[in-house]
Design a protein around this motif. Structure first.
Motif: not given
Length: 227
Positions: A71-72, A91-93, A143-147
């Motif tokens: 994963x990057x 990201x991509x993988x 993608x995301x940023x949720x906690x």
């Protein structure tokens, strides 16, 4: 002349008051990553106040016998999704078995050394997470940023206040699947740094009769090392 001076003074006071209110409002619109989507006002900035997202930036690799999962992840700062601004991970993988590539989307990430790179993205899920000051309708597969916190979402050994990142996970050949990727930064693991990446189906996923019931990277938890 006295009346004109009085009017000018009132205008100055009014202008100063409006300016103070505006500055205060702009400052008040900064909210943390764990703010519920329903509570985010238009024009707000969902900010990575404590730089939690920074822990996940980079390339991470899981390797076990004949399987390799890579994963990057990159961080986008103060990007606009058409409603509010946010700090965000994309990201991509890649996934290989016995040296054979099962899936590899790593080339779809923007080159971070290119100043002219288009930094927009959208997840195509329930929330429009399009990034970039002007949304450009470019999609990434992570993608995301949720906690999320506590021993939930397939993390039975997580502490009650432990914070992880909830991202979406897309297999471009199986977009009908609705999948989460939960990233957990392992504090104290520094040689090298480590995270766990848990791929998990979202509840309510409907699979076509002739479709697959999982992405090409199998569901599960992967212990990954930073490269």
């Amino acid at each position: 002349m006295l009346k004109n001076y009085s009017k000018m003074k009132k205008r100055r006071i009014l202008f100063t008051t409006i300016l103070i209110i505006t500055l205060f409002s702009c400052k008040a619109q900064i909210v943390p990553l764990d703010t519920r989507i329903s509570s985010i006002q238009d024009g707000s900035y969902v900010k990575d106040i404590n730089n939690e997202l920074d822990n996940f930036i980079g390339t991470w690799v899981y390797s076990n016998a004949n399987k390799v999962f890579t994963i990057t992840i990159q961080k986008q700062v103060h990007t606009f999704n058409g409603k509010y601004y946010q700090d965000y991970l994309i990201g991509e993988y890649a996934y290989t078995i016995n040296g054979i590539t099962i899936i590899d989307t790593l080339s779809e990430l923007p080159d971070e050394t290119d100043d002219d790179v288009d930094e927009s993205t959208e997840d195509g899920l329930t929330d429009d997470n399009t990034l970039g000051i002007q949304p450009q309708n470019v999609s990434y597969n992570l993608g995301g940023r949720y906690i999320v916190t506590g021993p939930d979402h397939s993390c039975t050994d997580c502490a009650i206040n432990e914070r992880r990142i909830d991202m979406y996970f897309v297999d471009p050949e199986r977009k009908y699947l609705s999948t989460n990727l939960f990233l957990r930064y392992l504090v104290g693991e520094t040689s090298p740094e480590k995270i766990t990446a848990t791929i998990r189906a979202r509840s309510g996923t409907v699979t076509p009769l002739d479709g697959f019931d999982s992405p090409r990277v199998p569901y599960g938890t992967y212990l990954m090392e930073k490269q």
